[in-house]
Enzyme design. Sequence first.
Site, PDB file in Angstrom:
ATOM      1  N   ASN A 163       0.619  -1.284  -0.104  1.00 33.34           N
ATOM      2  CA  ASN A 163       0.069  -0.150   0.018  1.00 33.34           C
ATOM      3  C   ASN A 163       0.844   1.423   0.124  1.00 33.34           C
ATOM      4  OD1 ASN A 163       0.362  -1.246   2.706  1.00 33.34           O
ATOM      5  ND2 ASN A 163      -0.177   0.872   3.507  1.00 33.34           N
ATOM      6  N   GLN A 191      -5.226  -3.650  -1.686  1.00 35.04           N
ATOM      7  CA  GLN A 191      -4.585  -2.468  -2.479  1.00 35.04           C
ATOM      8  C   GLN A 191      -4.791  -2.860  -3.996  1.00 35.04           C
ATOM      9  OE1 GLN A 191      -3.501   0.522  -0.329  1.00 35.04           O
ATOM     10  NE2 GLN A 191      -4.434   1.254  -2.171  1.00 35.04           N
ATOM     11  N   THR A 249     -25.839  -8.492  11.705  1.00 32.72           N
ATOM     12  CA  THR A 249     -26.666  -8.217  10.557  1.00 32.72           C
ATOM     13  C   THR A 249     -26.114  -7.639   9.457  1.00 32.72           C
ATOM     14  OG1 THR A 249     -28.551  -7.895  12.020  1.00 32.72           O
ATOM     15  CG2 THR A 249     -28.806  -7.476   9.562  1.00 32.72           C
ATOM     16  N   CYS A 339       2.913  10.608  11.960  1.00 28.49           N
ATOM     17  CA  CYS A 339       3.399  11.668  12.913  1.00 28.49           C
ATOM     18  C   CYS A 339       2.948  11.587  14.074  1.00 28.49           C
ATOM     19  CB  CYS A 339       3.322  13.073  12.190  1.00 28.49           C
ATOM     20  SG  CYS A 339       4.392  13.403  10.892  1.00 28.49           S
TER      21      CYS A 339
END
Length: 392
Positions: A163, A191, A249, A339
Amino acid sequence: MRLRANELVNLDYAASTPLRDEAIQAMASYDASPLAGANPNSLHSLGRLAAQELESSRRTIARTLGRTVRPHEVILTAGGTEANVRSLLGIAEGMRQRDHDRTRVIVSAIEHDSILDNIPEFHRRGFSVDVVAPDRQGRVVPSSLAELLREDVALVSIMLANNETGVVQPIDELSRLAHDAGACFHTDAIQGYLHIPFDVSSLGVDALSLAGHKVGAPVSCGAIYLKHGTPFMAISHGGGQEAGRRPGTQDVRSAVALAAVARSLAPHVALERKRLEALADALYLTLTANDRIHATMGDPYSVDRLPGIVSVFVDGWESEDLILKLDSLGFCVSAGSACSSGSAKASHVLTAMGIPQSQASGSLRISFDDRVDPQSLDRFAQELVGLVQGRA
């Protein structure tokens, strides 16, 4: 000056994509129908109609995974992370139940956090986990996996395509090695699904995860392909839905939307891949012409990769600074770093590839799909190169 949303260029499709018209129309049609909100597990007429819609969507998704895939091999989930977690834990436990000596799991060092963050849970359950490293191009070499395989391995999980870098893995070779050792093989295809053509039979996998929001469907939908006969234990209970493999569900609305997108995209995956590869190649060429911008996998033209991801690092820059400056110019991109508390942590993917932390902390991921405007990519390249050249 703050830019309006319609002035921003989204180049972060690998994180999540805008809803496609097919999904929007499918959900609107569902919302306007009498079965909207009906429980597909109810015995009354509306429940049976909802069940029919759900199973029709399941059949459509199954067809996009391979010619031999049967609808009952598709487990609907609420997204990609759930699909990964249920696949990992469910198959590992199922394998151990079948053979008590199979208490080891192998994953790659470049997996998504929805895989790697489950290592402590495996330990808690009594499994040991080995992590196989990629080569410098971000590719898991079959010989590296072979060195770890023994008769105690229950499951190997290696993603179809990364990814962050977009590098596509040799899943057919890797799965063959796992099967030769008697282990099951799962791939996170979140991906890669509907971005590159594949057939689960050719890949040779026992299980595969996908997520709708990577292709223009809602964020609330995903699925597991679970090959018939694959050992599997449900990791939660309560209701017996999805043949007891995933209780709760089902979200018919999201399943209908995912099926609509899959039906629309599947016939054109190979053609769109070629077109987007040309755009990505051109972007790599422009960016890496600057001696401070480098493709994360070295030579991007020598490795199989997803068509809509361009992954670079910039010498002398931190990802956060680049992202914010590009954002102020109207371009939304992401990085291979996260970060936290004001400090940048280099991407585990890039560091596993052998990229020094000082360089990995300056990574950028530019990602797009068939809806991208090529002129926007050109303007982005000019702005990024201008930023880099402006810093001595």
